[in-house]
Design a protein around this motif. Sequence first.
Motif, mmCIF file in Angstrom:
data_model
loop_
_atom_site.group_PDB
_atom_site.id
_atom_site.type_symbol
_atom_site.label_atom_id
_atom_site.label_comp_id
_atom_site.label_asym_id
_atom_site.label_seq_id
_atom_site.Cartn_x
_atom_site.Cartn_y
_atom_site.Cartn_z
ATOM 1 N N GLU A 172 -10.885 4.929 -1.676
ATOM 2 C CA GLU A 172 -10.987 2.874 -2.171
ATOM 3 C C GLU A 172 -10.185 2.469 -1.593
ATOM 4 O O GLU A 172 -10.005 1.265 -0.659
ATOM 5 N N ILE A 173 -9.212 2.439 -0.934
ATOM 6 C CA ILE A 173 -8.238 0.903 -0.153
ATOM 7 C C ILE A 173 -9.302 0.866 1.133
ATOM 8 O O ILE A 173 -8.994 -0.122 2.080
ATOM 9 N N GLY A 174 -9.815 2.513 1.975
ATOM 10 C CA GLY A 174 -10.056 2.734 3.040
ATOM 11 C C GLY A 174 -11.154 1.853 3.134
ATOM 12 O O GLY A 174 -11.831 1.158 4.536
ATOM 13 N N ILE A 195 0.969 -1.233 0.183
ATOM 14 C CA ILE A 195 -0.167 0.027 0.199
ATOM 15 C C ILE A 195 1.093 1.354 0.285
ATOM 16 O O ILE A 195 0.510 2.206 -0.869
ATOM 17 N N ASP A 196 1.763 1.479 1.144
ATOM 18 C CA ASP A 196 2.813 2.396 0.474
ATOM 19 C C ASP A 196 3.134 2.677 0.022
ATOM 20 O O ASP A 196 3.634 3.459 -0.673
ATOM 21 N N ASP A 226 -10.660 -9.205 -1.344
ATOM 22 C CA ASP A 226 -10.396 -7.820 -2.662
ATOM 23 C C ASP A 226 -9.760 -7.137 -2.583
ATOM 24 O O ASP A 226 -9.083 -6.207 -4.025
ATOM 25 N N LEU A 227 -8.132 -6.831 -1.468
ATOM 26 C CA LEU A 227 -7.323 -6.246 -1.492
ATOM 27 C C LEU A 227 -6.664 -6.348 -2.667
ATOM 28 O O LEU A 227 -6.052 -4.954 -3.512
ATOM 29 N N GLN A 268 -3.480 11.895 -7.066
ATOM 30 C CA GLN A 268 -4.444 10.721 -6.554
ATOM 31 C C GLN A 268 -4.544 9.887 -5.574
ATOM 32 O O GLN A 268 -5.541 9.328 -4.829
ATOM 33 N N HIS A 269 -3.687 10.285 -4.303
ATOM 34 C CA HIS A 269 -3.468 10.158 -3.202
ATOM 35 C C HIS A 269 -4.946 10.182 -2.690
ATOM 36 O O HIS A 269 -5.225 9.094 -1.899
ATOM 37 N N PRO A 270 -6.001 11.309 -2.637
ATOM 38 C CA PRO A 270 -7.459 10.738 -2.422
ATOM 39 C C PRO A 270 -7.913 10.098 -2.415
ATOM 40 O O PRO A 270 -8.485 9.027 -1.257
#
Lengths: 185, 80
Positions: A134-136, A116-117, A142-143, A127-129
């Motif tokens: 989405e990841i949160g 993730i990092d 499904d990650l 694109q970070h937000p």
Amino acid sequence: MLAMSSVEVLLELEEIIGEAEGFSHHYIVNLFDFEWEVAALVSTAQPGPQDGGPLPARVVSWRELLPAAARTGSCIVAAGRTVSGGHSREAGMGDISTATWTTHVHGEATRLPATIDGIRAALPDSQHPAFDLEIGRTPAEDLHLVLVRWSLSTTEAADEDSDVIARLRRGEQVGRPVDPEAGVA
Amino acid sequence: MSGYRIAYAPAAEASLHAMDVSTREAWSKAAAVLARDPYGAGSAVQGDPDHRTTVVGPAIAVYYVSGPGVMTITVVRIVH
């Protein structure tokens, strides 16, 4: 980026790998002649080609060689192309993570960030937000699939795939279909 | 009878051919399972119902399902 000279890396590799099955001193020398970066293929697979053919399935950076050797007890030296293009993003990640996936972009083996990092660091700030959101919200099961999509978006793979998908939607055939029970192409 | 045939886009084919023998064997077995149910098998939609992603053995695959009359899964990308 290699922090050691090629000669130093070569000497370390020779010491580490020693009698490993399939090891060839001549082979390593050739890698440097071709100005390839040293990498290690940790498996029971055969060494990669000497002349620029397809890369092996799992390429890890030389920095991972020592712990990998300790874990598996055997390493076979293969080759990765000198870091360039998409790999520069990895260099930009610093010490965030060395975990990577491998895919092929325009026929070249390309490493992708696989944490993730690492993926977040490879994305533009704008694109970070959306990535964080989405990841949160993604269920754990499904990650990995969501992370692959984001990771691919950091390379030209996304554009390459979009072109193929567009052709398929138009009803074009891409590749030669085979019955999977009869083996793969 | 597998149900669907499988084709490989150039990028996926390059990854397939770069696999070592054991990885490729594991891929082939899993791909045969996928061919029986490309809309299931834990796959996730990626854009539209025919454009999907799932784990195929040792790898993650992006693929497109072409239905009646074609019955082909085109593997667009392999990541592993």
